[in-house]
Write an enzyme that holds these catalytic residues in place. Structure first.
Site, PDB file in Angstrom:
ATOM      1  CE1 TYR A   1      -3.997  -2.105   5.179  1.00 49.74           C
ATOM      2  CE2 TYR A   1      -3.493   0.157   4.565  1.00 49.74           C
ATOM      3  CZ  TYR A   1      -3.880  -1.128   4.216  1.00 49.74           C
ATOM      4  OH  TYR A   1      -4.113  -1.433   2.887  1.00 49.74           O
TER       5      TYR A   1
ATOM      6  CB  SER B   1      -0.897   0.015   1.245  1.00 45.60           C
ATOM      7  OG  SER B   1      -1.567   1.262   1.357  1.00 45.60           O
TER       8      SER B   1
END
Length: 250
Positions: A142, A129
């Site tokens: 995350y 990501s």
């Protein structure tokens, strides 16, 4: 991505927790009868290994492995209840990526050593990501998990290069999925999942070592990485947070 590969004539092995959803997906794919489905959680490494063994035996080998499972919740280090959420996110996003790749590597090495034409296109694909490039406030777990995926895939890429196995890292920006639809803030350059899939499949076919999708986020990520810490901190100090686990869908 499964639809994209099925349209190219690939035989697929698809693993997810929801068997009914897998069956519905496969029923609508070209060559549906040839595809294999495995209902399992990626945190069950034994189930991953068993699925890999079955698919290799059924398909006669493996060309591309994509570790795409991931979860995201807002997390704060000072919130005691979030320690369990940290553990779950790191386990699913990072450790499960390792467990997904591990059962296939020996077979890939053997295929590469055999020198077949297909062996020139062996790929391990980790979905990271852009959040792994710089940590976002309120997304500590995350951000950390995806930064780790980027570094892990880089290490693996260098390690496997001599065997002829390519490792591809894809860092998506915002993709329109159930995981992003709960975000209470604007998401620049939001891509439909189908558009992302087409671009990701092209990236994998090219064997690129690292790619940010969409391309606009590549420039944003480069700029964020180049910002001095002090300036970055001031700009993002009041950034909106992703909902915590008890504020979002499980």
């Amino acid at each position: 991505m499964a639809r994209e590969y099925a349209q190219q004539g690939a035989q697929l092995g698809l693993l997810a927790r929801r068997e009914a959803s897998l069956r519905t997906l496969v029923a609508g794919l070209p060559g549906g009868g040839s595809h294999c489905i495995y209902a399992a959680d990626v945190n069950d490494s034994a189930a991953l290994a068993q699925a890999a063994e079955d698919f290799i035996r059924t398909a006669g080998g493996i060309d591309i492995v994509i570790a795409n499972a991931g979860i995201s919740h807002g997390t704060l280090t000072e919130r005691k209840a979030d320690l369990a959420v940290f553990t779950r996110i790191i386990q699913t996003n990072l450790i499960a990526t390792v467990a997904t790749f591990a059962p296939f590597i020996d077979t890939m090495k053997q295929q590469a050593a055999a020198g077949s034409t297909a062996a020139q296109h062996l790929r391990l694909v980790g979905i990271a990501s852009v959040v792994g490039i710089r940590g976002l406030p309120g997304a500590e777990a995350y951000s950390a998990s995806k930064a780790a995926v980027i570094s892990y895939c880089e290490s693996l890429r260098v390690e496997l290069r001599r065997y002829g196995i390519a490792v591809v890292t894809i860092a998506p920006g915002y993709i329109d999925t159930p995981m992003t639809r709960i975000n209470p803030y604007p998401m620049p350059f939001l891509l439909p999942a189908e558009v992302f899939a087409r671009r990701a499949v092209r990236t994998i076919a090219a064997g690129r070592s690292y790619a940010v999708i969409p391309w606009q986020m590549r420039g944003v990520s480069w700029l964020l990485r180049a910002l001095p810490n002090g300036l970055y901190d001031r700009l993002f100090a009041n950034a909106p947070h992703k909902p915590a686990l008890n504020e979002s869908e499980p």
